[in-house]
Every structure is written in structure tokens, then in C-alpha cells.
Motif scaffolding. Structure first.
Motif, PDB file in Angstrom:
ATOM      1  N   UNK A  45       0.824  -1.210   0.000  1.00 22.30           N
ATOM      2  CA  UNK A  45       0.000   0.000   0.000  1.00 22.30           C
ATOM      3  C   UNK A  45       0.854   1.256   0.000  1.00 22.30           C
ATOM      4  N   UNK A  46       1.943   1.242   0.750  1.00 23.36           N
ATOM      5  CA  UNK A  46       2.822   2.420   0.762  1.00 23.36           C
ATOM      6  C   UNK A  46       3.455   2.639  -0.616  1.00 23.36           C
ATOM      7  N   UNK A  47       3.770   1.556  -1.323  1.00 27.75           N
ATOM      8  CA  UNK A  47       4.325   1.729  -2.676  1.00 27.75           C
ATOM      9  C   UNK A  47       3.270   2.321  -3.603  1.00 27.75           C
ATOM     10  N   UNK A  48       2.046   1.857  -3.492  1.00 28.66           N
ATOM     11  CA  UNK A  48       0.970   2.408  -4.314  1.00 28.66           C
ATOM     12  C   UNK A  48       0.687   3.859  -3.925  1.00 28.66           C
ATOM     13  N   UNK A  49       0.708   4.156  -2.649  1.00 29.01           N
ATOM     14  CA  UNK A  49       0.483   5.524  -2.193  1.00 29.01           C
ATOM     15  C   UNK A  49       1.534   6.461  -2.788  1.00 29.01           C
ATOM     16  N   UNK A  50       2.766   5.985  -2.838  1.00 31.81           N
ATOM     17  CA  UNK A  50       3.831   6.791  -3.456  1.00 31.81           C
ATOM     18  C   UNK A  50       3.534   7.021  -4.935  1.00 31.81           C
ATOM     19  N   UNK A  51       3.061   5.997  -5.617  1.00 32.29           N
ATOM     20  CA  UNK A  51       2.707   6.137  -7.039  1.00 32.29           C
ATOM     21  C   UNK A  51       1.580   7.151  -7.225  1.00 32.29           C
ATOM     22  N   UNK A 107       1.863  11.163   9.243  1.00 30.70           N
ATOM     23  CA  UNK A 107       0.580  10.455   9.265  1.00 30.70           C
ATOM     24  C   UNK A 107       0.614   9.190   8.415  1.00 30.70           C
ATOM     25  N   UNK A 108       1.567   9.110   7.489  1.00 27.88           N
ATOM     26  CA  UNK A 108       1.697   7.939   6.618  1.00 27.88           C
ATOM     27  C   UNK A 108       2.678   6.909   7.173  1.00 27.88           C
ATOM     28  N   UNK A 109       3.283   7.209   8.299  1.00 30.07           N
ATOM     29  CA  UNK A 109       4.239   6.280   8.912  1.00 30.07           C
ATOM     30  C   UNK A 109       3.509   5.388   9.915  1.00 30.07           C
ATOM     31  N   UNK A 110       2.532   4.650   9.416  1.00 34.40           N
ATOM     32  CA  UNK A 110       1.726   3.772  10.251  1.00 34.40           C
ATOM     33  C   UNK A 110       1.696   2.373   9.633  1.00 34.40           C
ATOM     34  N   UNK A 161      -0.377  -1.411   8.865  1.00 35.80           N
ATOM     35  CA  UNK A 161      -1.669  -1.745   8.277  1.00 35.80           C
ATOM     36  C   UNK A 161      -2.765  -1.649   9.339  1.00 35.80           C
ATOM     37  N   UNK A 162      -2.401  -1.894  10.600  1.00 37.57           N
ATOM     38  CA  UNK A 162      -3.334  -1.707  11.709  1.00 37.57           C
ATOM     39  C   UNK A 162      -2.520  -1.686  12.997  1.00 37.57           C
ATOM     40  N   UNK A 163      -2.899  -0.816  13.911  1.00 43.01           N
ATOM     41  CA  UNK A 163      -2.260  -0.757  15.221  1.00 43.01           C
ATOM     42  C   UNK A 163      -3.331  -0.522  16.272  1.00 43.01           C
ATOM     43  N   UNK A 164      -3.216  -1.242  17.359  1.00 43.58           N
ATOM     44  CA  UNK A 164      -4.171  -1.068  18.456  1.00 43.58           C
ATOM     45  C   UNK A 164      -4.098   0.357  18.990  1.00 43.58           C
ATOM     46  N   UNK A 165      -5.224   0.859  19.396  1.00 41.23           N
ATOM     47  CA  UNK A 165      -5.326   2.185  20.015  1.00 41.23           C
ATOM     48  C   UNK A 165      -4.916   3.331  19.091  1.00 41.23           C
ATOM     49  N   UNK A 166      -4.928   3.098  17.789  1.00 49.72           N
ATOM     50  CA  UNK A 166      -4.617   4.173  16.845  1.00 49.72           C
ATOM     51  C   UNK A 166      -5.711   4.201  15.788  1.00 49.72           C
ATOM     52  N   UNK A 167      -6.331   5.338  15.599  1.00 52.67           N
ATOM     53  CA  UNK A 167      -7.397   5.419  14.609  1.00 52.67           C
ATOM     54  C   UNK A 167      -6.867   5.423  13.177  1.00 52.67           C
ATOM     55  N   UNK A 168      -5.599   5.765  13.003  1.00 54.83           N
ATOM     56  CA  UNK A 168      -5.048   5.830  11.651  1.00 54.83           C
ATOM     57  C   UNK A 168      -4.272   4.553  11.334  1.00 54.83           C
ATOM     58  N   UNK A 169      -4.366   4.143  10.100  1.00 54.33           N
ATOM     59  CA  UNK A 169      -3.656   2.961   9.639  1.00 54.33           C
ATOM     60  C   UNK A 169      -3.489   3.089   8.126  1.00 54.33           C
ATOM     61  N   UNK A 170      -2.625   2.289   7.571  1.00 49.14           N
ATOM     62  CA  UNK A 170      -2.321   2.409   6.145  1.00 49.14           C
ATOM     63  C   UNK A 170      -3.532   2.096   5.282  1.00 49.14           C
ATOM     64  N   UNK A 171      -4.348   1.123   5.689  1.00 46.59           N
ATOM     65  CA  UNK A 171      -5.522   0.752   4.885  1.00 46.59           C
ATOM     66  C   UNK A 171      -6.414   1.983   4.686  1.00 46.59           C
ATOM     67  N   UNK A 229      -5.385   5.291   5.293  1.00 46.56           N
ATOM     68  CA  UNK A 229      -4.580   6.369   4.693  1.00 46.56           C
ATOM     69  C   UNK A 229      -4.508   6.227   3.176  1.00 46.56           C
ATOM     70  N   UNK A 230      -4.551   5.004   2.704  1.00 45.92           N
ATOM     71  CA  UNK A 230      -4.483   4.727   1.271  1.00 45.92           C
ATOM     72  C   UNK A 230      -5.546   5.516   0.507  1.00 45.92           C
ATOM     73  N   UNK A 231      -6.736   5.641   1.086  1.00 45.76           N
ATOM     74  CA  UNK A 231      -7.832   6.378   0.428  1.00 45.76           C
ATOM     75  C   UNK A 231      -7.465   7.829   0.150  1.00 45.76           C
ATOM     76  N   UNK A 232      -6.602   8.399   0.970  1.00 45.31           N
ATOM     77  CA  UNK A 232      -6.163   9.779   0.783  1.00 45.31           C
ATOM     78  C   UNK A 232      -5.453   9.950  -0.554  1.00 45.31           C
ATOM     79  N   UNK A 233      -4.781   8.910  -1.002  1.00 51.07           N
ATOM     80  CA  UNK A 233      -3.946   9.008  -2.202  1.00 51.07           C
ATOM     81  C   UNK A 233      -4.582   8.408  -3.459  1.00 51.07           C
TER      82      UNK A 233
END
Length: 142
Positions: free
Chosen positions: A40-46, A61-64, A66-76, A78-82
Motif C-alpha cells: 500500500x505504501x508503494x501504491x500511495x507513493x505512485x 501520518x503515513x508512517x503507520x 496496516x493496523x495498530x491497536x489504540x490508533x485510529x489511523x492505519x495504512x488501509x 490512509x491509502x484512500x487519501x492518495x
């Protein structure tokens, strides 16, 4: 060392599949999450995500994962942003994320806690990302 998300995606995906086939579910599960994150990070860069000179995401905000407990942000998410631009219209992800019960800290869990029903959606999610990577390569996006 510089980050290489494409190489990392392929390496983690291949190792996850190998371990899955050998019944090493705990490590396979961990690598499915990491493979999805790297892909996903490679695609986000593209799609426009800026990187530092050493290849890390410039925006913290992109240094997350795919999922982390107690964090509302994750790559899955964030991907929508790009990918939402014209170039990314055919690169959507299923919702909700199949990684909602995955956490990077599970690498410390006892292997008996990671069983096939838990791994299956993570494998499927990583496979979706892997297919998007292949598509992007064929279409010359990456």
C-alpha cells in the motif's frame, strides 16, 4: 538503508505464502500484514505520497502500520487519501479492512493464539494488495 516498499512487499508476500504452506501460521500472519502495508505504501507513493531522501513517507501520518491497536489511523485507511484521484480510480480496497483484528505487536504473541480462521482474512487482504501491485506494474504505474 533506504526503504524499498516494492521489494519489501514482494519479499514479505512470498515468505508469508511459504510459511502459510508449511503451517507456520503465526509468522505467516505477521508477514501478511507487513506485506499489505508495504504494498500500500508503494501504491500511495505512485499516487503522490512524498518520501524523504531515505524512502520513508514524508508525512508522519503515513508512517503507520496496516493496523495498530489504540490508533485510529492505519495504512488501509490512509491509502484512500492518495488513490482517490483519477489515476487511482481502479485501485480501490474492500471495506472494512480485513486487518481490523491484526496488530503489529502480535509478533510477540504465542503461536497457539494465531489459528487458520484468524489468518484467512489477513491472507485475503494481502492478496488483494498483491493483485493491485501486479496491476500497477502491468499498467506502468510502478
Amino acid at each position: 538503508m533506504n526503504a524499498d516498499f516494492l521489494d519489501a512487499h514482494h519479499r514479505h508476500w512470498q515468505d508469508a505464502e511459504l510459511l502459510f504452506g508449511l503451517g507456520r501460521l503465526a509468522n505467516a500472519d505477521h508477514l501478511y500484514g507487513v506485506a499489505a502495508e508495504c504494498g500500500l505504501k508503494r501504491l500511495m507513493h505512485a499516487f503522490g505520497m512524498k518520501l524523504t531522501p531515505d524512502g520513508r513517507p514524508q508525512d508522519k501520518s503515513d508512517r503507520v502500520h496496516v493496523m495498530e491497536a489504540n490508533r485510529p489511523d492505519n495504512v488501509w485507511d490512509r491509502y484512500d487519501t492518495y488513490h482517490s484521484g483519477l489515476q487511482g480510480t481502479h485501485y480501490s480496497l474492500p471495506t472494512p479492512s480485513p486487518f481490523l483484528d491484526w496488530d503489529v505487536s502480535q509478533r510477540y504473541a504465542h503461536q497457539r493464539d494465531i489459528d487458520a480462521p484468524r489468518v484467512k482474512p489477513h491472507r485475503t487482504g494481502a492478496a488483494v494488495v498483491h493483485a493491485l501491485i501486479k496491476k500497477a506494474m502491468v499498467e506502468g504505474l510502478i
